[in-house]
Design a protein around this motif. Sequence first.
Motif, PDB file in Angstrom:
ATOM      1  N   GLN A 191       0.820  -1.214   0.000  1.00  0.00           N
ATOM      2  CA  GLN A 191       0.000   0.000   0.000  1.00  0.00           C
ATOM      3  C   GLN A 191       0.855   1.266   0.000  1.00  0.00           C
ATOM      4  O   GLN A 191       0.460   2.281  -0.563  1.00  0.00           O
ATOM      5  N   ARG A 192       2.019   1.202   0.604  1.00  0.00           N
ATOM      6  CA  ARG A 192       2.867   2.391   0.717  1.00  0.00           C
ATOM      7  C   ARG A 192       3.702   2.611  -0.539  1.00  0.00           C
ATOM      8  O   ARG A 192       3.656   3.672  -1.150  1.00  0.00           O
ATOM      9  N   SER A 193       4.428   1.552  -0.926  1.00  0.00           N
ATOM     10  CA  SER A 193       5.385   1.735  -2.024  1.00  0.00           C
ATOM     11  C   SER A 193       4.837   1.299  -3.387  1.00  0.00           C
ATOM     12  O   SER A 193       5.505   1.502  -4.403  1.00  0.00           O
ATOM     13  N   ARG A 194       3.651   0.699  -3.392  1.00  0.00           N
ATOM     14  CA  ARG A 194       2.968   0.229  -4.618  1.00  0.00           C
ATOM     15  C   ARG A 194       3.751  -0.878  -5.342  1.00  0.00           C
ATOM     16  O   ARG A 194       3.573  -1.084  -6.533  1.00  0.00           O
ATOM     17  N   VAL A 195       4.622  -1.551  -4.630  1.00  0.00           N
ATOM     18  CA  VAL A 195       5.345  -2.683  -5.226  1.00  0.00           C
ATOM     19  C   VAL A 195       4.378  -3.863  -5.297  1.00  0.00           C
ATOM     20  O   VAL A 195       3.678  -4.153  -4.341  1.00  0.00           O
ATOM     21  N   THR A 196       4.351  -4.527  -6.445  1.00  0.00           N
ATOM     22  CA  THR A 196       3.384  -5.607  -6.612  1.00  0.00           C
ATOM     23  C   THR A 196       4.050  -6.972  -6.497  1.00  0.00           C
ATOM     24  O   THR A 196       5.262  -7.107  -6.669  1.00  0.00           O
ATOM     25  N   GLY A 197       3.209  -7.976  -6.256  1.00  0.00           N
ATOM     26  CA  GLY A 197       3.692  -9.352  -6.152  1.00  0.00           C
ATOM     27  C   GLY A 197       2.499 -10.291  -6.138  1.00  0.00           C
ATOM     28  O   GLY A 197       1.364  -9.869  -6.370  1.00  0.00           O
ATOM     29  N   VAL A 198       2.784 -11.548  -5.839  1.00  0.00           N
ATOM     30  CA  VAL A 198       1.702 -12.536  -5.772  1.00  0.00           C
ATOM     31  C   VAL A 198       1.703 -13.147  -4.373  1.00  0.00           C
ATOM     32  O   VAL A 198       2.729 -13.640  -3.902  1.00  0.00           O
ATOM     33  N   VAL A 199       0.539 -13.097  -3.742  1.00  0.00           N
ATOM     34  CA  VAL A 199       0.440 -13.614  -2.375  1.00  0.00           C
ATOM     35  C   VAL A 199       0.015 -15.074  -2.417  1.00  0.00           C
ATOM     36  O   VAL A 199      -0.957 -15.426  -3.083  1.00  0.00           O
ATOM     37  N   SER A 200       0.767 -15.886  -1.720  1.00  0.00           N
ATOM     38  CA  SER A 200       0.391 -17.304  -1.603  1.00  0.00           C
ATOM     39  C   SER A 200       0.638 -17.754  -0.176  1.00  0.00           C
ATOM     40  O   SER A 200       1.171 -17.003   0.644  1.00  0.00           O
ATOM     41  N   VAL A 201       0.232 -18.983   0.107  1.00  0.00           N
ATOM     42  CA  VAL A 201       0.344 -19.466   1.483  1.00  0.00           C
ATOM     43  C   VAL A 201       1.789 -19.868   1.790  1.00  0.00           C
ATOM     44  O   VAL A 201       2.535 -20.308   0.918  1.00  0.00           O
ATOM     45  N   ASN A 202       2.139 -19.684   3.049  1.00  0.00           N
ATOM     46  CA  ASN A 202       3.443 -20.138   3.525  1.00  0.00           C
ATOM     47  C   ASN A 202       3.183 -21.124   4.662  1.00  0.00           C
ATOM     48  O   ASN A 202       2.034 -21.371   5.027  1.00  0.00           O
ATOM     49  N   ARG A 203       4.225 -21.639   5.261  1.00  0.00           N
ATOM     50  CA  ARG A 203       4.005 -22.563   6.371  1.00  0.00           C
ATOM     51  C   ARG A 203       3.377 -21.833   7.552  1.00  0.00           C
ATOM     52  O   ARG A 203       3.588 -20.648   7.746  1.00  0.00           O
ATOM     53  N   GLY A 204       2.579 -22.559   8.316  1.00  0.00           N
ATOM     54  CA  GLY A 204       1.955 -21.967   9.498  1.00  0.00           C
ATOM     55  C   GLY A 204       0.835 -21.042   9.073  1.00  0.00           C
ATOM     56  O   GLY A 204       0.315 -21.127   7.966  1.00  0.00           O
ATOM     57  N   ASN A 205       0.506 -20.141   9.951  1.00  0.00           N
ATOM     58  CA  ASN A 205      -0.594 -19.223   9.659  1.00  0.00           C
ATOM     59  C   ASN A 205      -0.056 -17.966   8.984  1.00  0.00           C
ATOM     60  O   ASN A 205      -0.387 -16.858   9.353  1.00  0.00           O
ATOM     61  N   ARG A 206       0.777 -18.137   8.023  1.00  0.00           N
ATOM     62  CA  ARG A 206       1.437 -17.007   7.377  1.00  0.00           C
ATOM     63  C   ARG A 206       1.262 -17.064   5.871  1.00  0.00           C
ATOM     64  O   ARG A 206       1.031 -18.116   5.291  1.00  0.00           O
ATOM     65  N   LEU A 207       1.413 -15.888   5.250  1.00  0.00           N
ATOM     66  CA  LEU A 207       1.391 -15.797   3.794  1.00  0.00           C
ATOM     67  C   LEU A 207       2.740 -15.279   3.342  1.00  0.00           C
ATOM     68  O   LEU A 207       3.520 -14.780   4.146  1.00  0.00           O
ATOM     69  N   LYS A 208       2.971 -15.394   2.041  1.00  0.00           N
ATOM     70  CA  LYS A 208       4.202 -14.775   1.542  1.00  0.00           C
ATOM     71  C   LYS A 208       3.902 -14.022   0.253  1.00  0.00           C
ATOM     72  O   LYS A 208       3.004 -14.399  -0.505  1.00  0.00           O
TER      73      LYS A 208
END
Lengths: 148, 289
Positions: free
Chosen positions: B168-185
Amino acid sequence: MRTFFRFLIIYLLFLLQTGIGRYAPDLVLLAVLIFALSAAPKTTLGLSLFAGFCLDLVNPMTFGFNLLICLITGFGIQSLQKLVYYGHRYLFLFLLIVLGLKYGLGFLIFGAIPPIPEIIVSGLITLILVLPFNFIFDRLVANPWRIG
Amino acid sequence: MKPPDSTDLAGSRLFFIFLLISVVLLFISGSIKLRLLAYPKAVFLAPLNISLRFFNNISTLRQENSRLKGLLARLQIENATLKEIIQRQGGELNLSEFRLEKAQIVGRDQMTFGSYLLLDKGAAQGLKVNMPVITEQGIVGKVIQVSTLQALVETMRAKDSKIAGMDQRSRVTGVVSVNRGNRLKLNYVTSDADIQIGDTIISSGLGGVFPKGLLIGQVIKTQDHSQANGLFKEILLKPFVDIYQIEEVYIITGAAVKSEPPKPERVKTDWEKTKERLRIEPPLEIKIR
């Protein structure tokens, strides 16, 4: 120098006793008692006056009472030196007598004594401190003529 | 050295004199004693007063410190809450622009640790595949199967879930997917991209499923440039939505229908009013041959 240390110790003990407040042991009276056993009569007189004056400052309304107690203690112990040369063995007994005198005179003059729990706690702590204080004061202001 | 002669009672007289003085002092008026002893008392007790004041100050400072710590924690929470509200209300997305269908969660797939949810709304309520599912906190997932009265949602925690995200701040884009545990990456972010811990990641709208501006998560860890292997940075996110805590969700079923304001009625002319009242036919045209 030794006399100065005695006055300084009494003053510091007075500050400590006043700072503790309720249930505070009679540290100043204890010091007067121990010093009276070893100091010269005039020094004992000075120490008693100073100790009594300090204690009376805390409660000016009864000014004179602690002076009286300290003078009696000092004079009494000095006089006992005639009978018992090495009075340190009877410190507990002397202290009990002095405490009894203090509360007894207080009751006679003012018609009141502090609450019993305070007297008991304060008295017990004072009695417990007799030997350590005697040991420490011996080391700090010991007279060279003292034997054994 | 000879011990002092204990029988020497030269000071005895002095003792008695002072004893008498002390007895006399006992019976002096209290007000006089107070007046006389005020100054000596202040002097003798000065060290005690100073030390007591010092300890009192420490105690007061500790209490003040404890109170301020509590206040700071409360204000930090308040600040975070207000920031979140501002982000939602005045930020990227206005949910009033969408039609939302509220649905209850009636089933969770425990075997896949909350990767899929079953909703009590289906095609009968207008739900279709690929519709975004959200809560007040942010994105939950998307609808992947629809029956008449039920819908299956693939949450962000599902293995196959991929959401186009954006800082939201720097407007850098990427793709969010699941990571181990209750986390995303956040994947595919170049190692020199400006992503900081605490940044908010929102949907970028690039995937075509989620509208731009929905909250996804907060950056909690970024791998240093020096440690990064290759081109991309590894960024871990803490999702705003806790899948295990939610009980109801909203499905974005489409854009809101903007109802047009009613047109004001045209004011009738006097002739029209008279015509209505008298039912007068318009004058016939006379055709002249």
